[in-house]
Structure formats: C-alpha cells, structure tokens
Design an enzyme around this catalytic site. Structure first.
Site: not given
Ligand code: DX5
Ligand code: ZN
Length: 222
Positions: A8, A33, A35, A37, A66, A68, A137, A175
């Site tokens: 990630s 990956h 993320d 947000m 991903h 969010m 998750m 994840d």
């Molecule tokens: C959380 C994310 C994950 C997370 C992974 O909101 O979707 O992808 O950041 O990071 P680690 O491996 O540090 O938990």
């Molecule tokens: Zn993620």
C-alpha cells in the site's frame, strides 16, 4: 498459485512516489494498492485520479485502487481514465452496490467490494457474479499502521469458502495490519492477496516481505 503481496502506497514517501513504486516493482511486487480517501467516508484525504494518472506511465504494476469514498459511483470514470486496473468500493459507501459494480465492469476493468470489520459477507449474496475481488478489511479504514483485528479471520475463511463453493475465481484480499508475523496465518485463512503498507515501507527489510509472501501457496479446501 502463489499468494500475492500488494504494497500500500499509503505508507510510502509521498514526496517521491515514482521511486517508491519502482522500489516495490524491483522487489518483486505485481500489484500496487492505492488507498483513496475522501475526508467523508473516512476522515483523512489522500490521493485522487491526478496522482494515479501521473504514476501510470512509470509502472507496469497492476493498480489496485481501494476507494474509501462516499458515493463511489461519482468517481469511476475519472479513475478508469487515470489507468487503474481494479476498482474496489466499500459496501457501506453506496446504496447502489449492484449499479456501481456494473458501471465499473462496463468500463472494462475489474471490480471489487470491500467489507468493513463489522460488515457481514451476506451483502454480497446477489452480486457474486460481478465480483473479481472481495476485500476483507482487517482494520477500520482510515489510516495505515493500525493493529490487525483477529476477529476477521473467520470472515476471511467464510468468504474464501463461498468463492470455492460457487466455483468463482474472485480474489480474497485482506487489508490492514498485515505483517511478517501474521502473514502466514492470514494466507492460511484463505487470503489470496495481502495488502501491507507499514510492514513494507516502514519496517526493517520490509521490501523482502513481498517475495516471502509469494512463496506461500494459496489455500484451498477450507
Ligand atoms: C486502511 C487502508 C490500508 C492500510 C494498510 O484504511 O485501506 O490499505 O493503510 O496499511 P497497514 O499495512 O499499515 O495497515
Ligand atoms: Zn486499502
């Protein structure tokens, strides 16, 4: 088939993302990956389509985005245009899950659904044929570096079993909080893709975790 590790980028050095992507690629990753947000579905804001688009020409990695993000249906076109290969939406972020999955598939890319720790896989009951991936998750979304929630292990197993029983090929991605200590256990529960952020970018010898996880065989007959 081997279990994949999807690093990630959330835990990477954001001032040099292009180099960080190269670093994971050189360390044996096939997926990255991303993320995303929005400051609404989760409090933090991270990156959006322009950053993804800027990275796209510099890597051959499979881009696993991903979202969010609330109402993900509003952002599909821009992420497809940015060049992602897979869009995963949170089941809790839309009231139109079937519609959003169809919209993603229509664009010719892969589609996934993410389930928060408290969300049951039953929400997938009527959309299974549309799924290329289920993301379980193992932390509450919103930040990297949190601790793995062991209560999700039976859910990973349940999802993996369901996919096998239905003779589907969907990936089971897990994840949050994955690291060198629990990776094997997560794969044993049925994960086919393990996401790791801090364990790759912030731990000592973190890059070597990518190839280590690649030596795990995928679990069947759970
Ligand atoms: C959380 C994310 C994950 C997370 C992974 O909101 O979707 O992808 O950041 O990071 P680690 O491996 O540090 O938990
Ligand atoms: Zn993620």
């Amino acid at each position: 088939m081997a279990v994949k590790l999807a690093p990630s980028l959330l835990s990477a050095d954001f001032s040099r993302l292009r180099d960080e992507v190269k670093r994971i690629e050189d360390s044996g990753a096939e997926w990255v990956h991303l993320d995303i947000m929005d400051g609404h579905f989760v409090p933090s804001i991270t990156i959006g389509p322009p950053v993804v688009k800027a990275l796209r020409p510099h890597t051959g990695l499979f881009m696993d985005a991903h979202l969010m993000v609330s109402e993900p249906e509003r952002h599909i076109a821009s992420f497809v245009e940015a060049g992602v290969n897979l869009l995963t939406v949170q089941a809790e972020a839309t009231v139109h899950l079937d519609r959003v999955l169809r919209k993603i598939k229509e664009q010719g890319i892969k589609a996934g659904v993410a389930l928060n720790p408290a969300t049951a896989p039953a929400v997938l009951e009527y959309v299974w044929p549309l799924l290329d991936l289920v993301l379980v998750m193992s932390v509450n979304p919103g930040a990297g570096g949190q601790e793995f929630i062991p209560a999700v292990l039976p859910k990973i197993k349940a999802v993996a079993r369901e996919i096998e029983a239905r003779e589907l090929t969907a990936e089971v991605e897990v994840d949050g909080g994955g690291n060198r200590t629990n990776a094997r256990q997560i794969a044993e529960a049925g994960a086919t893709v393990l996401v790791a952020g801090s364990a790759v970018f912030k731990a000592k010898n973190g890059m070597s975790l990518i190839k280590e996880v690649n030596t795990y065989g995928r679990k069947t007959g759970l």
